[in-house]
Scaffold this motif. Structure first.
Motif, PDB file in Angstrom:
ATOM      1  N   LYS A 136      14.788  -2.937  -8.313  1.00 21.21           N
ATOM      2  CA  LYS A 136      16.289  -2.538  -8.130  1.00 21.21           C
ATOM      3  C   LYS A 136      16.438  -1.982  -6.902  1.00 21.21           C
ATOM      4  O   LYS A 136      17.417  -2.339  -6.131  1.00 21.21           O
ATOM      5  N   THR A 137      15.443  -1.212  -6.294  1.00 19.46           N
ATOM      6  CA  THR A 137      15.813  -0.607  -5.121  1.00 19.46           C
ATOM      7  C   THR A 137      15.374  -1.433  -3.933  1.00 19.46           C
ATOM      8  O   THR A 137      16.360  -1.615  -3.067  1.00 19.46           O
ATOM      9  N   LEU A 143      10.830  12.040  -7.164  1.00 23.29           N
ATOM     10  CA  LEU A 143      10.788  10.794  -6.431  1.00 23.29           C
ATOM     11  C   LEU A 143      11.637  10.241  -5.878  1.00 23.29           C
ATOM     12  O   LEU A 143      12.007   9.787  -4.614  1.00 23.29           O
ATOM     13  N   MET A 144      12.814   9.828  -6.724  1.00 22.61           N
ATOM     14  CA  MET A 144      13.904   9.249  -6.704  1.00 22.61           C
ATOM     15  C   MET A 144      14.783  10.272  -5.822  1.00 22.61           C
ATOM     16  O   MET A 144      15.406   9.541  -4.807  1.00 22.61           O
ATOM     17  N   LYS A 145      14.822  11.567  -5.746  1.00 20.27           N
ATOM     18  CA  LYS A 145      15.636  12.063  -5.212  1.00 20.27           C
ATOM     19  C   LYS A 145      15.113  12.343  -3.612  1.00 20.27           C
ATOM     20  O   LYS A 145      15.848  12.613  -2.412  1.00 20.27           O
ATOM     21  N   GLU A 146      13.836  12.405  -3.447  1.00 18.54           N
ATOM     22  CA  GLU A 146      13.389  12.362  -2.119  1.00 18.54           C
ATOM     23  C   GLU A 146      13.069  11.208  -1.204  1.00 18.54           C
ATOM     24  O   GLU A 146      13.040  10.914  -0.283  1.00 18.54           O
ATOM     25  N   GLN A 147      12.815   9.909  -2.310  1.00 15.78           N
ATOM     26  CA  GLN A 147      12.364   8.539  -1.552  1.00 15.78           C
ATOM     27  C   GLN A 147      13.566   7.737  -1.626  1.00 15.78           C
ATOM     28  O   GLN A 147      13.357   6.478  -1.028  1.00 15.78           O
ATOM     29  N   ALA A 148      14.564   7.606  -2.393  1.00 19.10           N
ATOM     30  CA  ALA A 148      15.757   6.762  -2.722  1.00 19.10           C
ATOM     31  C   ALA A 148      16.839   7.062  -2.443  1.00 19.10           C
ATOM     32  O   ALA A 148      17.777   6.550  -3.404  1.00 19.10           O
ATOM     33  N   GLU A 179       0.867  -1.461   0.035  1.00 23.64           N
ATOM     34  CA  GLU A 179       0.210   0.061   0.041  1.00 23.64           C
ATOM     35  C   GLU A 179       0.934   1.243  -0.027  1.00 23.64           C
ATOM     36  O   GLU A 179       0.490   2.160  -0.716  1.00 23.64           O
ATOM     37  N   CYS A 180       2.009   1.447   0.614  1.00 23.08           N
ATOM     38  CA  CYS A 180       2.848   2.295   0.665  1.00 23.08           C
ATOM     39  C   CYS A 180       3.499   2.706  -0.514  1.00 23.08           C
ATOM     40  O   CYS A 180       3.799   3.868  -1.094  1.00 23.08           O
ATOM     41  N   VAL A 181       4.012   1.664  -1.189  1.00 21.71           N
ATOM     42  CA  VAL A 181       4.547   1.789  -2.687  1.00 21.71           C
ATOM     43  C   VAL A 181       3.576   2.392  -3.645  1.00 21.71           C
ATOM     44  O   VAL A 181       3.780   3.208  -4.331  1.00 21.71           O
ATOM     45  N   VAL A 182       2.313   1.924  -3.601  1.00 21.17           N
ATOM     46  CA  VAL A 182       1.276   2.437  -4.536  1.00 21.17           C
ATOM     47  C   VAL A 182       1.046   3.999  -4.147  1.00 21.17           C
ATOM     48  O   VAL A 182       0.763   4.720  -5.050  1.00 21.17           O
ATOM     49  N   ASN A 183       0.919   4.292  -2.929  1.00 20.31           N
ATOM     50  CA  ASN A 183       0.655   5.551  -2.321  1.00 20.31           C
ATOM     51  C   ASN A 183       2.029   6.500  -2.801  1.00 20.31           C
ATOM     52  O   ASN A 183       1.519   7.643  -3.096  1.00 20.31           O
ATOM     53  N   VAL A 184       3.322   5.974  -2.460  1.00 20.73           N
ATOM     54  CA  VAL A 184       4.180   6.906  -3.013  1.00 20.73           C
ATOM     55  C   VAL A 184       4.184   7.096  -4.385  1.00 20.73           C
ATOM     56  O   VAL A 184       4.416   8.422  -4.991  1.00 20.73           O
ATOM     57  N   TYR A 185       4.008   6.169  -5.329  1.00 13.27           N
ATOM     58  CA  TYR A 185       3.805   6.324  -6.973  1.00 13.27           C
ATOM     59  C   TYR A 185       2.590   7.182  -6.978  1.00 13.27           C
ATOM     60  O   TYR A 185       2.783   8.177  -7.769  1.00 13.27           O
TER      61      TYR A 185
END
Length: 124
Positions: free
Chosen positions: A86-87, A37-42, A10-16
């Motif tokens: 990959k992450t 997204l990548m800069k803020e979350q990964a 659910e978290c993965v879907v919400n971030v997307y």
């Protein structure tokens, strides 16, 4: 009550969805949304996988190009799952390199043994 796996999905879907509605408002990740997204979350993933010859922006652009399987300039959810894979793989590898102080299995840092034939690509 949701399982941990259900909560994680659910978290993965919400971030997307949080990032795909930035600009334009749609259900796709466009390059600028993906970059944000990548800069803020990964950041741990980027730090640990970015080749020394790349800067962060060009590395993120390469990831986007790899994920954009149909080459239409944006990522639908199923294409973004390539990056999630990959992450997750990098996070799993990182879990094996954590501090071993409390680990029962040397070199794992997460306190469990995979046992023989566990299918990982590394030695124990």
């Amino acid at each position: 009550m949701k399982t941990k796996m259900e909560q994680a999905m659910e978290c993965v879907v919400n971030v997307y969805h949080q990032y795909c509605i930035l600009d334009p408002v749609d259900d796709y990740l466009h390059p600028k949304e993906f970059q944000k997204l990548m800069k803020e979350q990964a950041q741990p993933f980027l730090k640990n996988t970015m080749p020394p010859s790349d800067d962060q922006n060009s590395y993120i652009e390469k990831l986007f190009q790899q994920a954009d399987k149909d080459k239409n300039g944006y990522l639908k959810f199923t294409e973004w799952l390539y990056v999630i894979g990959k992450t997750l793989n990098e996070a799993h590898e990182r879990s094996h390199n954590l501090d071993d102080d409390d680990s029962k299995t040397p070199g794992h840092g997460h306190g469990h043994s995979h046992g023989p034939g566990h299918g990982h690509g590394h030695s124990h």
